[in-house]
Design an enzyme around this catalytic site. Sequence first.
Site, mmCIF file in Angstrom:
data_model
loop_
_atom_site.group_PDB
_atom_site.id
_atom_site.type_symbol
_atom_site.label_atom_id
_atom_site.label_comp_id
_atom_site.label_asym_id
_atom_site.label_seq_id
_atom_site.Cartn_x
_atom_site.Cartn_y
_atom_site.Cartn_z
ATOM 1 N N LEU A 1 0.810 -1.206 0.000
ATOM 2 C CA LEU A 1 0.000 0.000 0.000
ATOM 3 C C LEU A 1 0.845 1.258 0.000
ATOM 4 O O LEU A 1 1.968 1.269 0.485
ATOM 5 C CB LEU A 1 -0.903 0.050 1.243
ATOM 6 C CG LEU A 1 -2.202 -0.727 1.213
ATOM 7 C CD1 LEU A 1 -1.946 -2.184 1.501
ATOM 8 C CD2 LEU A 1 -3.182 -0.156 2.211
ATOM 9 N N CYS A 2 0.246 2.316 -0.531
ATOM 10 C CA CYS A 2 0.795 3.652 -0.368
ATOM 11 C C CYS A 2 -0.206 4.423 0.486
ATOM 12 O O CYS A 2 -1.225 4.897 -0.011
ATOM 13 C CB CYS A 2 0.980 4.334 -1.725
ATOM 14 S SG CYS A 2 1.689 5.992 -1.604
#
Length: 221
Positions: free
Chosen positions: A86-87
């Site tokens: 994830l970012c």
Amino acid sequence: MTHVAEVRLLKEFKDQQKEKWSHVELINDNIFEWSVALIVLNPDSLYYGGYFKARMTFPTNYPYSPPDFKFLRPLYHPNIHPTGKLCISILHPPGSDAMSGELASERWSPVQSVEAVLLSIISLLDDAEVNSPANVDAGVMLRNAPEKYKERVKRDTEESKRDIPEGFEMPGTEVFNKKMEVEGDDFMWADSDVESFGSVDGEEEDGDGDGEEEDGSEEEN
């Protein structure tokens, strides 16, 4: 330092086991390696009914450094890399970042928790940040062809149900409703505005609807 992390994680693990919107287990009895499943209970979410499995890895100096989170079955989402990572600001190291514009209050700090991370991820699913996507193609589709994007989300959600363990009883919307009654507006489960794609009845974003996709994706954050 490791002992501090073990004590903190053991408490958080026991607390998270009580929550119906997630399913957590230790991997090989290692308190630093968790198998996590996020269960979306908001009936207004396109991800409703999904069982999204992930692996959560904690550093030995936890909670002074953030955990690592990776979906095992990657979702087609602007803020999720094709690898499943994830970012998201809450998983970024402590302190402000002038390059990204993130404030220290948005990033990881020792006062954060596993629960805060998981709730933030559930909220992110429906409230994608498309201005700096980790998956450029997904960001383009969300902007230009939101209906096509919704269909992709629905496929991913149905696919996720293959990971529901045999004999596991999925919670119903009554869990979501009860949580809303207790926490009200402070509850963060995909409470999207009308500009978000997440609401089943939400308005579409402006776009030409031709569904053209750009190649490539940004490097992992």
